[in-house]
Design an enzyme around this catalytic site. Sequence first.
Site, PDB file in Angstrom:
ATOM      1  N   LYS A   1     -15.979  43.966  19.481  1.00  0.00           N
ATOM      2  CA  LYS A   1     -16.678  42.742  19.911  1.00  0.00           C
ATOM      3  C   LYS A   1     -18.156  42.983  20.173  1.00  0.00           C
ATOM      4  O   LYS A   1     -18.946  42.054  20.110  1.00  0.00           O
ATOM      5  CB  LYS A   1     -15.994  42.161  21.158  1.00  0.00           C
TER       6      LYS A   1
ATOM      7  N   ARG B   1     -10.644  40.044  37.282  1.00  0.00           N
ATOM      8  CA  ARG B   1     -10.858  39.203  36.108  1.00  0.00           C
ATOM      9  C   ARG B   1      -9.475  38.722  35.693  1.00  0.00           C
ATOM     10  O   ARG B   1      -8.814  38.057  36.489  1.00  0.00           O
ATOM     11  CB  ARG B   1     -11.626  39.960  35.010  1.00  0.00           C
TER      12      ARG B   1
HETATM   13  C1  LIG Z   1     -14.403  44.456  26.180  1.00  0.00           C
HETATM   14  C2  LIG Z   1     -13.044  44.888  26.508  1.00  0.00           C
HETATM   15  C3  LIG Z   1     -12.624  46.186  26.191  1.00  0.00           C
HETATM   16  C4  LIG Z   1     -13.559  47.222  25.614  1.00  0.00           C
HETATM   17  O1  LIG Z   1     -14.569  47.515  26.552  1.00  0.00           O
HETATM   18  P1  LIG Z   1     -15.606  48.715  26.320  1.00  0.00           P
HETATM   19  O2  LIG Z   1     -16.251  48.881  27.648  1.00  0.00           O
HETATM   20  O3  LIG Z   1     -16.556  48.262  25.267  1.00  0.00           O
HETATM   21  O4  LIG Z   1     -14.858  49.916  25.893  1.00  0.00           O
HETATM   22  C5  LIG Z   1     -11.316  46.511  26.464  1.00  0.00           C
HETATM   23  N1  LIG Z   1     -10.464  45.640  27.020  1.00  0.00           N
HETATM   24  C6  LIG Z   1     -10.822  44.379  27.336  1.00  0.00           C
HETATM   25  C7  LIG Z   1      -9.829  43.458  27.942  1.00  0.00           C
HETATM   26  C8  LIG Z   1     -12.135  43.964  27.093  1.00  0.00           C
HETATM   27  O5  LIG Z   1     -12.489  42.718  27.417  1.00  0.00           O
END
Ligand SMILES: *Cc1c(COP(=O)(O)O)cnc(C)c1O
Length: 365
Positions: free
Chosen positions: A38, A133
């Site tokens: 993402k 969250r």
């Molecule tokens: C964005 C996200 C990740 C990945 O996070 P990073 O810090 O980029 O490794 C993993 N799990 C969820 C639920 C996320 O929203």
Amino acid sequence: MNRQFPCLEVHLDRLYHNAHQVISRCEEQGIQVCGVIKGVNGMPEMAHTMRKAGAVQIGTSRLEQIAQCRAAGIEGPFLLIRIPGLTELSDTVALCDMSLQSERSVLDALEQECQRQNKTHSVIVMADLGDLREGFWDRDEFVSACVHVERDLPRVHLAGVGVNLSCYGAIQPTPEKMKQLVGLARRVEDAIGRKLEIVSGGATSSYTLVHWHTMPEGINHLRIGENILLGYDLQKLWHIQDMDYLRTDTFTLTAEVIEVREKPSYPQGQFCIDAFGHKPVYEDHGIRRRALLALGRADVGELESLMPRETGVTVVGGSSDHCILDVTECPRRLEVGDTVSFSLCYSHLLYLTGREDVLVTFTGM
Ligand SMILES: *Cc1c(COP(=O)(O)O)cnc(C)c1O
């Protein structure tokens, strides 16, 4: 359109290196990795690189990015890592193999949608262990939702349980938090009478426990984006010294100089507000040599945190479409038409890859 700058150069060989370093260390400890894309707007080249390095799934928060990867021929499985809304369920079932979930009503609607499409779908049910969250807060409600999926929703497969930390609440993943998740997984397993395939301990911040060899037994999955894409947060913000097996120069942003002039550093006249409604404080450093770039907050978000690749270049500020550099101390005498390059952090990458008018080039493959 003959657009050449700003240009985002993607160093795929360095990204593969990072992915391989992270994933092989996780694998040594019995942990599979979902590669999260993402941060680069779902770039299929990135998904391909992560898969090649051993990512077992490709994860992202946006359905459009999964559609884009599928269209580009990237093989799944795809994991939706933002819990889907009710209106997203038809695309979730059509496009994703697996999703994170935290609402019983959504799980029930997911079963309906699976029936409509004559498909099955796997879920990781999320527990909230303090970051506040997504995720079930009440532990009994969490377990009973998992049992409900197992017993009452034949087309929804309970693949496992998961947690997310250090996103909203800035809560650190610790062995204790991980043990709490493993404990919840064991409660679910006892209730359903079988093992869960996935106990997903979090994101980049949870990778610290892999690095330190303190990850408790039972965590077998992480969802990692930033530490592969940039390797910046843990090395530069967490100050972890011995993680230099990860490169932080995986992307290069290059922008064009459109004005160079000696100017005062302190604005002249009566102060009102800047382009974003703020009243910044300015320091008087006298007359300075300043270069203006065709690059702005619309491209990268925060300008001040850009990291110039050469000495003597400082980002002073800017606005939506301009970036002001102080280049007084720069050994290279910058002129109009020259370019300046930067290393990036996560938010810059997020904004840059979301724009249509930033040229993206790939090297190292
Ligand atoms: C964005 C996200 C990740 C990945 O996070 P990073 O810090 O980029 O490794 C993993 N799990 C969820 C639920 C996320 O929203």
